[in-house]
Design a protein around this motif. Structure first.
Motif, mmCIF file in Angstrom:
data_model
loop_
_atom_site.group_PDB
_atom_site.id
_atom_site.type_symbol
_atom_site.label_atom_id
_atom_site.label_comp_id
_atom_site.label_asym_id
_atom_site.label_seq_id
_atom_site.Cartn_x
_atom_site.Cartn_y
_atom_site.Cartn_z
ATOM 1 N N ALA A 338 0.839 -1.203 0.000
ATOM 2 C CA ALA A 338 0.000 0.000 0.000
ATOM 3 C C ALA A 338 0.873 1.252 0.000
ATOM 4 C CB ALA A 338 -0.937 -0.010 1.207
ATOM 5 N N CYS A 339 1.941 1.249 0.800
ATOM 6 C CA CYS A 339 2.846 2.396 0.852
ATOM 7 C C CYS A 339 3.550 2.606 -0.487
ATOM 8 C CB CYS A 339 3.872 2.194 1.960
ATOM 9 S SG CYS A 339 3.209 2.281 3.636
ATOM 10 N N LEU A 340 4.058 1.525 -1.075
ATOM 11 C CA LEU A 340 4.746 1.648 -2.358
ATOM 12 C C LEU A 340 3.799 2.111 -3.459
ATOM 13 C CD1 LEU A 340 7.007 -1.537 -2.205
ATOM 14 C CD2 LEU A 340 7.773 0.854 -2.128
ATOM 15 N N ASN A 341 2.559 1.635 -3.425
ATOM 16 C CA ASN A 341 1.581 2.094 -4.416
ATOM 17 C C ASN A 341 1.312 3.582 -4.266
ATOM 18 O OD1 ASN A 341 1.328 -0.499 -5.442
ATOM 19 N ND2 ASN A 341 -0.457 -1.006 -4.191
ATOM 20 N N ALA A 342 1.213 4.059 -3.014
ATOM 21 C CA ALA A 342 0.980 5.484 -2.775
ATOM 22 C C ALA A 342 2.166 6.318 -3.247
ATOM 23 C CB ALA A 342 0.720 5.722 -1.298
ATOM 24 N N ILE A 343 3.379 5.848 -2.989
ATOM 25 C CA ILE A 343 4.572 6.586 -3.406
ATOM 26 C C ILE A 343 4.636 6.698 -4.926
ATOM 27 C CG2 ILE A 343 7.096 6.448 -3.524
ATOM 28 C CD1 ILE A 343 6.978 5.283 -0.644
#
Length: 426
Positions: A338-343
């Motif tokens: 989820a964090c990598l997708n947001a970044i």
């Protein structure tokens, strides 16, 4: 203003304060002050690194931080009448940065993989820094343009002293974990370390004994500690299990704001400052309220003070790693995705990798466990408030819709119902 029980000079390191605090957990660290149940008081705190970070544009200080003296804590505070088995009730009444000129600032650090790392350290292995200006409720940064948000101020670290038995349990289980991969970088856990230990007013042979036994302050444990809960803010009430006489309450690592997870390791807006507290006791409360499980932790009541953002862009992640490896209901992998997708998305809005990483670590971002039963994939969702941005961050290429009311045919004798027909126009 409440009486100040623990004072600091922000221009001096903790070991040079009139009454020094500590940077390890041990029941034999002497109390720095005492108070009665039913009192309110103020505690002043240094930033968690003991003043190692500067308000400048270089990340060399983040790269070179010595983690052996971290975290520096204010306390312990002895609460008269507190005994093992009681519950210490702590109300957070107020907090903020120091009031002196030029002191209303904080910082965020992406730690290098060789020195602590972070949640995404294999993707972002190098050190970076952002300085934040703190003005009232708001934070802005010259290093993260077009972002302004309301901070949820909170103590990243607060807890009572462990008993000797609890301390020994911590050391045994963490050493067992270290032994599974003793050469890992970053390490799996941190064993007791006498180097740069600060133990209040202890000296001589007692200092040497305690320094060899005391636990590091990096993780959260059963007594509270470094939980980094962003919603533990002004107006919250915390119920701490008491393990030693006097409870010996300590705190530090003050944050102006943080997203759920504090993912860059130094991922909040770190600051020095003050925190006002009130304390009460519930005698025999641990047994009465079921706080006796071996791994029970403090509980707290949510504050009524929260930023009122209403628009969010939500990113999802599931338990499949980047190499397409399937994991079983793994929340850590799901949150990482989820964090990598947001970044990756924020990069399309003009932010660098590191700026995007810092945004989701510092802004009042909400991480939620959305699914934990649908094998094999756990699902985590990451809520980013869009109102914190001063540039467009919502997709702009959606075709516009024009709604037109139209009456649809109806059978004789049936009531007429207004329906809406939606048309797409280029």
């Amino acid at each position: 203003m409440p009486e100040t029980l623990f004072k600091v000079d922000v221009n001096k390191p903790m070991q040079e304060q009139e009454v020094p605090g500590h940077n390890r957990w041990h029941p034999d660290i002497p109390a720095a002050a005492s108070t009665d149940p039913g009192t309110d008081f103020r505690i002043e705190c240094l930033d968690w690194t003991n003043g190692q970070v500067r308000n400048d544009d270089s990340a060399d200080d983040i790269r070179d931080i010595d983690l052996t003296p971290c975290h520096v804590l204010s306390g312990p505070i002895h609460v008269n009448g507190a005994e093992p088995g009681d519950i210490l009730v702590v109300d957070i009444l107020d907090m903020g940065p120091p009031s002196g000129p030029g002191q209303q600032w904080g910082y965020t650090g992406i730690f290098s993989k060789q020195n602590g790392g972070g949640f995404l350290t294999d993707v972002y292995p190098d050190a970076h820094k952002a300085i934040w200006d703190l003005r009232g409720l708001y934070a802005t940064s010259r290093h993260v343009p077009d972002v302004e948000f309301v901070g949820i101020q909170h103590p990243g670290l607060i807890g009572c002293a462990p008993s000797h038995d609890l301390l020994a349990r911590w050391n045994r289980r963490e050493q067992a974990l270290i032994d599974t991969n003793p050469d890992r970088v970053p390490p799996l856990a941190l064993p007791p370390l006498p180097q740069n230990a600060l133990l209040g007013t202890l000296t001589g042979s007692e200092f040497e004994r305690v320094a060899g036994e005391a636990c590091r302050t990096i993780p959260p444990r059963e007594h509270g500690g470094n939980c980094d809960i962003k919603d533990l803010t002004i107006g919250s009430r915390i119920y701490f299990p008491v393990y030693v006489e006097g409870a010996k309450l300590s705190m530090g690592d003050l944050h102006f704001s943080q997203g759920d997870g504090e993912i860059t390791f130094c991922g909040a807006i770190e600051m020095a400052g003050y925190i006002d507290l009130g304390v009460e006791l519930i005698k025999g409360g641990m047994e009465k309220y079921g706080m006796t499980r071996p791994t029970h932790m403090p509980i707290f009541e949510l504050s009524h003070l929260q930023p009122r953002y209403s628009s969010f862009l939500v990113f999802e992640g599931v338990g499949v790693s980047e190499d397409n490896t399937q994991h079983y209901l793994d929340l850590t992998v799901a949150y990482r995705q989820a964090c990598l997708n947001a970044i990756e998305y924020l990069k399309t809005c003009g932010y660098t990798d590191e700026q995007a990483y810092i945004i989701i670590g510092t802004a009042p971002v909400e991480g939620r466990v959305s699914g934990i039963v649908d094998i094999p994939n756990a699902c985590v969702s990451l809520y980013i408030p869009t109102e914190i941005f001063k540039r467009p961050v919502i997709p702009q290429d959606v075709p516009s819709r024009v709604a037109r009311e139209a009456r649809l045919p109806h059978a004789p004798g049936e009531p007429q119902i207004n329906q809406t027909r939606v048309e797409f126009r280029g």
